[in-house]
Design a protein around this motif. Structure first.
Motif, mmCIF file in Angstrom:
data_model
loop_
_atom_site.group_PDB
_atom_site.id
_atom_site.type_symbol
_atom_site.label_atom_id
_atom_site.label_comp_id
_atom_site.label_asym_id
_atom_site.label_seq_id
_atom_site.Cartn_x
_atom_site.Cartn_y
_atom_site.Cartn_z
ATOM 1 N N ALA A 43 -2.519 -5.829 0.344
ATOM 2 C CA ALA A 43 -3.258 -4.773 1.042
ATOM 3 C C ALA A 43 -2.341 -4.013 2.000
ATOM 4 N N VAL A 44 -1.525 -4.737 2.760
ATOM 5 C CA VAL A 44 -0.601 -4.093 3.690
ATOM 6 C C VAL A 44 0.382 -3.206 2.931
ATOM 7 N N THR A 45 0.956 -3.727 1.851
ATOM 8 C CA THR A 45 1.910 -2.953 1.053
ATOM 9 C C THR A 45 1.267 -1.691 0.504
ATOM 10 N N HIS A 46 0.063 -1.824 -0.033
ATOM 11 C CA HIS A 46 -0.635 -0.673 -0.616
ATOM 12 C C HIS A 46 -0.954 0.371 0.441
ATOM 13 N N LEU A 47 -1.518 -0.054 1.564
ATOM 14 C CA LEU A 47 -1.908 0.896 2.600
ATOM 15 C C LEU A 47 -0.698 1.629 3.163
ATOM 16 N N ARG A 48 0.398 0.913 3.350
ATOM 17 C CA ARG A 48 1.610 1.581 3.847
ATOM 18 C C ARG A 48 2.150 2.567 2.817
ATOM 19 N N ALA A 49 2.063 2.207 1.538
ATOM 20 C CA ALA A 49 2.532 3.120 0.496
ATOM 21 C C ALA A 49 1.699 4.397 0.458
ATOM 22 N N GLN A 50 0.422 4.303 0.871
ATOM 23 C CA GLN A 50 -0.439 5.482 0.913
ATOM 24 C C GLN A 50 -0.245 6.289 2.196
ATOM 25 N N GLY A 51 0.593 5.779 3.105
ATOM 26 C CA GLY A 51 0.922 6.540 4.290
ATOM 27 C C GLY A 51 0.152 6.191 5.541
ATOM 28 N N TYR A 52 -0.644 5.132 5.517
ATOM 29 C CA TYR A 52 -1.409 4.745 6.701
ATOM 30 C C TYR A 52 -0.526 4.006 7.700
ATOM 31 N N ASP A 53 -0.914 4.067 8.965
ATOM 32 C CA ASP A 53 -0.285 3.291 10.019
ATOM 33 C C ASP A 53 -0.963 1.923 10.014
ATOM 34 N N VAL A 54 -0.276 0.904 9.519
ATOM 35 C CA VAL A 54 -0.878 -0.414 9.302
ATOM 36 C C VAL A 54 -0.405 -1.388 10.364
ATOM 37 N N VAL A 55 -1.358 -2.094 10.969
ATOM 38 C CA VAL A 55 -1.065 -3.134 11.949
ATOM 39 C C VAL A 55 -1.451 -4.473 11.323
ATOM 40 N N PRO A 56 -0.467 -5.300 10.902
ATOM 41 C CA PRO A 56 -0.786 -6.584 10.252
ATOM 42 C C PRO A 56 -0.993 -7.683 11.289
ATOM 43 N N LEU A 57 -2.063 -8.434 11.130
ATOM 44 C CA LEU A 57 -2.358 -9.558 12.008
ATOM 45 C C LEU A 57 -2.371 -10.852 11.210
ATOM 46 N N GLY A 58 -1.871 -11.910 11.836
ATOM 47 C CA GLY A 58 -1.902 -13.237 11.212
ATOM 48 C C GLY A 58 -2.057 -14.289 12.289
ATOM 49 N N ARG A 59 -2.376 -15.493 11.886
ATOM 50 C CA ARG A 59 -2.574 -16.568 12.847
ATOM 51 C C ARG A 59 -1.232 -17.118 13.314
ATOM 52 N N GLY A 60 -1.119 -17.346 14.618
ATOM 53 C CA GLY A 60 0.048 -17.998 15.173
ATOM 54 C C GLY A 60 -0.095 -19.507 15.082
ATOM 55 N N GLU A 61 0.880 -20.223 15.633
ATOM 56 C CA GLU A 61 0.829 -21.682 15.601
ATOM 57 C C GLU A 61 -0.371 -22.231 16.362
ATOM 58 N N ASP A 62 -0.883 -21.443 17.313
ATOM 59 C CA ASP A 62 -2.063 -21.874 18.066
ATOM 60 C C ASP A 62 -3.359 -21.526 17.358
ATOM 61 N N GLY A 63 -3.254 -20.957 16.151
ATOM 62 C CA GLY A 63 -4.446 -20.611 15.377
ATOM 63 C C GLY A 63 -5.069 -19.288 15.748
ATOM 64 N N LEU A 64 -4.498 -18.564 16.706
ATOM 65 C CA LEU A 64 -5.056 -17.300 17.158
ATOM 66 C C LEU A 64 -4.331 -16.128 16.509
ATOM 67 N N LEU A 65 -5.037 -15.019 16.376
ATOM 68 C CA LEU A 65 -4.471 -13.845 15.719
ATOM 69 C C LEU A 65 -3.445 -13.159 16.605
#
Length: 322
Positions: A43-65
């Protein structure tokens, strides 16, 4: 009520798939949660290829985004959801606990699939986000239905995982009614494609075909599963996040209509240059005749989405890449 993302997109007056790359002025900002995952990465790759400003979020070691593209202060406390979503036009929420065994209790799914969704929705409303998209699942429907299944099917899921996804959908609908945020829940079929890890009937049959057979099918291979390519899902997520004028709350199926295991096996055998005798039907005491066939009329009519990868294309790519 039009969302900020919808109003912005409408004012730019451009087509959905090329909007971000052809318009003038600031790009739409889309936050993607679960960006480390199989679907999230595509999804991130596709959205960036379409020209959107993408902010990717993922869980850290503490389980929080946390933001995955911000390596400056990894040891600092995780920002509040409203801070993570500040300045966003839309959120594509993919972070979740995946389906587990039938013995997994509902309580195990609730933190990731319901509570996190509610936390992010509250943050999105506080941050003024216009559109919130949730990746739901085909398992929001019970397994005994005969397809094609429509979104207005009244019968609920028959697994705790499916129930947790339906609860997440209900949270979206509640926020749409009470806060005015635009919400879309996509009930997505089984996702396959590059990086899927080779799980499921189609990858198994492709591996057998590439090895020269036999391709083993239980019973008559009547069981039907709905597969959809991950790149088609990424396109559906884009449209759900950016298409103007969508009703809210909206639930839409994303799939290809389903294929029987026998159909898959024969297609794999053909593309691997094997004869019909390469498909071996193994006797079983009890034939599985369950179906998952999703009706995607609503996605076509409202999102402007149709799958570009059918069974032949999915097999061709799987076989071609080994």
């Amino acid at each position: 009520m039009s969302s900020p993302a919808t109003s912005t997109a409408r004012s730019r007056g451009s087509a959905t798939r090329s909007r971000a790359t052809t318009i003038e002025g600031p790009r739409l900002r889309i936050v993607v949660t679960g960006a480390r995952g199989f679907l999230g990465g595509h999804a991130v790759t596709h959205l960036r290829a379409q020209g959107y400003d993408v902010v990717p979020l993922g869980r850290g070691e503490d389980g929080l985004l946390r933001r995955l593209d911000d390596e400056t202060r990894p040891a600092t406390p995780a920002p509040a959801p409203a801070d993570l979503l500040a300045g966003a036009d839309a959120v594509v929420h993919l972070a979740a606990r995946s389906v587990d065994s039938l013995a997994t209790p509902l309580a195990s799914y609730l933190p990731a699939n319901v509570a996190l969704t509610e936390d992010l929705l509250r943050g999105a409303v506080a941050a003024g986000v216009g559109r919130f998209v949730l990746a739901s699942s085909r398992l929001a429907y019970p397994g005994h239905l005969r397809g094609p299944i429509r979104e207005d099917e009244p019968e609920g899921p028959d697994t705790f995982y499916g129930l947790s996804k339906r609860m997440g959908e209900d949270v979206l609908a509640l926020y749409a009614r009470t806060s005015g945020i635009g919400t879309v829940a996509l009930r997505i079929a089984q996702v396959v494609g590059p990086g899927d890890g080779g799980r499921g009937a189609l990858p198994r049959l492709a591996a057998q075909g590439l090895a020269g057979g036999p391709l083993t099918v239980s019973g008559k291979g009547a069981v039907v599963r709905d597969f959809v390519d991950v790149r088609d899902v990424a396109t559906a997520l884009e449209l759900a996040a950016t298409r103007p004028g969508l009703p809210s709350p909206l639930v839409a199926n994303i799939g290809t209509g389903g294929f029987s295991v026998a159909e898959m096996a024969r297609e794999v055998a053909t593309q691997c240059g094997l004869g019909d005798d390469a498909v071996v039907f193994e006797p079983v005491d009890r034939e599985d005749t369950s179906e998952y066939r999703l009706d995607t009329t609503r996605a076509r009519d409202l999102l402007g989405w149709t799958a570009s990868y059918g069974l032949s294309a999915m097999v061709r790519e799987r076989v071609g890449h080994g």
